[in-house]
Design a protein around this motif. Structure first.
Motif, mmCIF file in Angstrom:
data_model
loop_
_atom_site.group_PDB
_atom_site.id
_atom_site.type_symbol
_atom_site.label_atom_id
_atom_site.label_comp_id
_atom_site.label_asym_id
_atom_site.label_seq_id
_atom_site.Cartn_x
_atom_site.Cartn_y
_atom_site.Cartn_z
ATOM 1 N N LYS A 177 83.360 27.944 27.642
ATOM 2 C CA LYS A 177 84.351 27.691 26.609
ATOM 3 C C LYS A 177 84.139 28.932 25.386
ATOM 4 C CE LYS A 177 84.770 23.514 27.555
ATOM 5 N NZ LYS A 177 85.456 23.199 28.849
ATOM 6 N N GLY A 178 83.497 29.899 26.232
ATOM 7 C CA GLY A 178 83.295 31.289 25.340
ATOM 8 C C GLY A 178 81.927 31.283 25.002
ATOM 9 N N GLY A 206 81.559 28.201 35.904
ATOM 10 C CA GLY A 206 82.630 27.488 35.995
ATOM 11 C C GLY A 206 83.530 27.618 35.098
ATOM 12 N N ARG A 207 84.588 27.521 35.266
ATOM 13 C CA ARG A 207 85.755 27.795 34.074
ATOM 14 C C ARG A 207 85.721 26.428 33.243
ATOM 15 N NH1 ARG A 207 89.442 31.391 32.990
ATOM 16 N NH2 ARG A 207 89.335 32.271 35.101
ATOM 17 N N ARG A 263 82.116 40.727 27.128
ATOM 18 C CA ARG A 263 81.814 40.992 28.880
ATOM 19 C C ARG A 263 81.096 40.170 29.468
ATOM 20 N NH1 ARG A 263 76.328 43.063 29.519
ATOM 21 N NH2 ARG A 263 75.288 43.096 27.517
ATOM 22 N N PHE A 264 80.648 39.193 28.677
ATOM 23 C CA PHE A 264 79.852 38.081 29.491
ATOM 24 C C PHE A 264 80.656 36.920 30.123
ATOM 25 C CE2 PHE A 264 76.516 39.677 26.661
ATOM 26 C CZ PHE A 264 75.202 39.601 27.529
ATOM 27 N N ASP A 265 82.067 36.899 29.709
ATOM 28 C CA ASP A 265 82.924 35.942 30.052
ATOM 29 C C ASP A 265 83.168 35.853 31.217
ATOM 30 O OD1 ASP A 265 83.275 34.770 27.614
ATOM 31 O OD2 ASP A 265 84.955 36.230 27.154
ATOM 32 N N ALA A 266 83.454 36.847 32.212
ATOM 33 C CA ALA A 266 83.812 36.777 33.549
ATOM 34 C C ALA A 266 82.693 36.499 34.347
ATOM 35 C CB ALA A 266 84.510 38.042 34.010
ATOM 36 N N PRO A 267 81.418 36.916 34.066
ATOM 37 C CA PRO A 267 80.306 36.715 35.005
ATOM 38 C C PRO A 267 79.844 35.034 34.681
ATOM 39 C CG PRO A 267 79.803 38.577 33.794
ATOM 40 C CD PRO A 267 81.272 38.344 33.511
#
Length: 165
Positions: free
Chosen positions: A82-83, A77-78, A67-71
């Protein structure tokens, strides 16, 4: 890569620790940051108990599995994210991550990193400058994980929880 977390102080709500990077030869170590966790409890209370001392392997969760990935992609930044860094095989716990946050209220057993530490309004331990510490520490760990085994040894030096790792 070997990381060492020494838990140095705790109270009824929180635990303060220091995170170190052990040098390749095992002859020394470098201080990386402070860590805030939940408190020690003899019996686990979900979301309110620090993980047991021990040695854990670190991995990167696949993007989209947390659930942390999008925020984190939005904040860092993308190209940076990396995860999420996850501790594997923590007895009695699932989804233990290293992430941004300041107080024990920001964690459910995970490790919060910061450049400094303080006491909150109730006198409990907290970390400060968490995002800054994350920007500094995360790339080092995330880049090492695909290339080598990365471990975290946790030692209870705060007089609670038992033995050193």
């Amino acid at each position: 890569m070997k990381l060492i977390l020494e838990r140095i102080a705790s109270d009824v709500e929180s635990t303060l620790g220091k995170l170190y990077l052990e040098d390749v030869d095992g002859n020394g170590r470098a201080f990386l940051c402070y860590v805030c966790e939940d408190e020690f409890r003899k019996e686990k209370v979900p979301g309110e108990t620090r993980i047991p001392a021990g040695k854990y392997r670190l991995v990167l969760k696949r993007i989209g599995d947390s659930r942390f990935d999008a925020p984190y992609i939005q904040k860092f930044g993308r190209a940076f994210h990396k995860g999420m860094i996850q501790l594997l095989d923590v007895p009695g716990f699932a989804e233990i991550l290293i992430h941004v946050g300041n107080t024990e209220g920001d964690t459910a057993g995970c490790l919060l990193i910061g450049n400094g530490w303080a006491r909150d309004g109730q006198g409990h331990y907290m970390v400060t400058q968490s995002a800054s510490a994350y920007r500094r520490i995360y790339p080092m760990i995330a880049e090492a994980i695909p290339c080598e085994i990365v471990t975290l040894a946790i030692a209870d030096l705060d007089g609670r929880g038992g033995e050193a790792a």
